[in-house]
Scaffold this active site. Sequence first.
Site: not given
Ligand code: 3EB
Length: 596
Positions: A126, A180, A304
């Site tokens: 992606r 991140y 989630e």
């Molecule tokens: C996080 O906060 C949880 O990879 O599109 C939340 C929303 C999460 C979207 C994505 C991943 C995604 O990292 C995971």
Amino acid sequence: MGAIIYQKAEAEPWPLPREVPRIYVQMVRPQDESVAEIWYSSNAVRYESTGTTTIAHDGEYLFVATGFTEKGDQLEVQTERLYLETFRLLDRLAYTTICRIWNYVPEVNQDDRNGHERYKVFCSGRSKAFTQYFPEADTEFSAATGIGSMGGDVGVVFLAKKAGEVIHLENPEQTPAYFYPEQYGPRSPSFARATYARSQVGRGYHIFVSGTASVIGYESVHQGDITRQVETSIDNINTVVSAINLNAYGINSGHGAHSLSSVKVYIRHERDFATVKALCERHCPNRPIAYLHADICRSDLDVEIEGVAYGEDRPSVPATLRDYFTLQTARNARKPAYIYLDENGEECDQISFLLLRHKVFNIASCLQRRFKKGDKLVLAYSPGIEFVIAYYACILSGLVVIPIPAGDQVETEYTLQKIQLVAETLDGGFAVLCDDDTKRRVGERSLPDIEFLTLGDLWDKHQKSFEFIAVERDDIATLWIASDSAGDAKVVSLSHDDLVEKARAEIENWDYTSQSVSVSCVPHYRYLGLVFSMILPICNGTTTILMAPGAFVRPQTDWLRAISHYRATHSIVATSGYEACVARLTNMQDMEVSGF
Ligand code: 3EB
């Protein structure tokens, strides 16, 4: 317009008119009924399909249902290809602003043949597509969900918009996913915490809230404690749609988890369904909520939550410098905010509005731990982007900035004298924020009780929360201290209002628009330099090229070349600079200055 149908593998396909775009997702427990998420439009809808992709659009929104059957160990390239094809499709149909993406990936926590977790592999594909297709804007993403289905194909749904205002929102309590650290995958996940989309007509808007988990900063919290995970997810949603956060994007509204619609809750373990339902019904009362059985993409988390908020608002009117900063960095996220050219006219540093916002929030939250509103900080910086970050981190924290000359074009002695003058005038009670070089050269020779800090000393990658300090229009933003001819110290202080009013007057005087590009060669530590290269660009969302001092007097005039290269519309230079340029100018060939 389209549908996402959650049902069991063996169930009969949900009956829908043939042309309606849809994907089927396996996320339902054996004992539960299927759930259909149907997106409606009140306008006339047109349908199209190409291969496995089906599309509906109504002149405002476009709904794309797509996906692929995996072939061997090709998740990364198949994801990249699917995203690239969809980006091209959105361009072709002219719905170019993505508002929301759902990604359903089976076996999301399993490793592939190379021992890489499939979620991370998906994120790589992606992210590569984003970087390839939007090389200039690869930090700007929409709201999304990336989640594990219980089998079947990879399914992806896009919601995109034709025109109108769209603002991607972050949560000050959570690190933007783009930043991140590497442990979460070699390429970071591409999503924002929420996306605000204003209707083309009227005052209506939607806020699409991303899949929200128990993540604070960038770390998963409350592993193994389902109750606290739900509560942290709800807290995160409350923060991202709160009036305070929305106001920081110039959005005049406020919500909470209780005002979400179309709430979906993804739960990893069957044993947690009852607990999660009880909690969600308490936090989002009287709402239909879909509870789905899914793997959360972070293997250490079990729940989630996502949803949509909607309402009506009026654009908010920014008042303080802080309001302008938060508003313009959000509105112009993908644009370069500053480009810094070194002594040779080479681009050596650049920052987008989005990255500027992130860095300023981070430094501001660190400053807020050490200083309180109204405290004074001397900023001793050479020209460049670090000064911008330091300046706005102070402004957002309600700190008073005293800018002084520093850097290798300035005598160390001179910087030192300025600091001593401030110390005598203010009778202590301030700290110095400066670049590494200044700290080395000046810090050790200065008075023993003056603290020297650099952004590096402050920067905290574990930064968890940023607080929006209340700032008033007549709070002091910046002050200068100079000694007059009689040797007495003279203090000039300017409020948020003074600086904003001055910038607004200059914007009008010189016909700046948000499309303007300006080249600045004036010292940032003086009043006019500060106004034209720090305040005005932020009030206006203008890209600014900062030039190392002295650039405009060199032969071949790097200054004029910068104006040509960046198609600048405005520049601020001392009169002597113009004269020097004209005197040395021998050749206007290859110079494009018609927009200037
Ligand atoms: C996080 O906060 C949880 O990879 O599109 C939340 C929303 C999460 C979207 C994505 C991943 C995604 O990292 C995971």
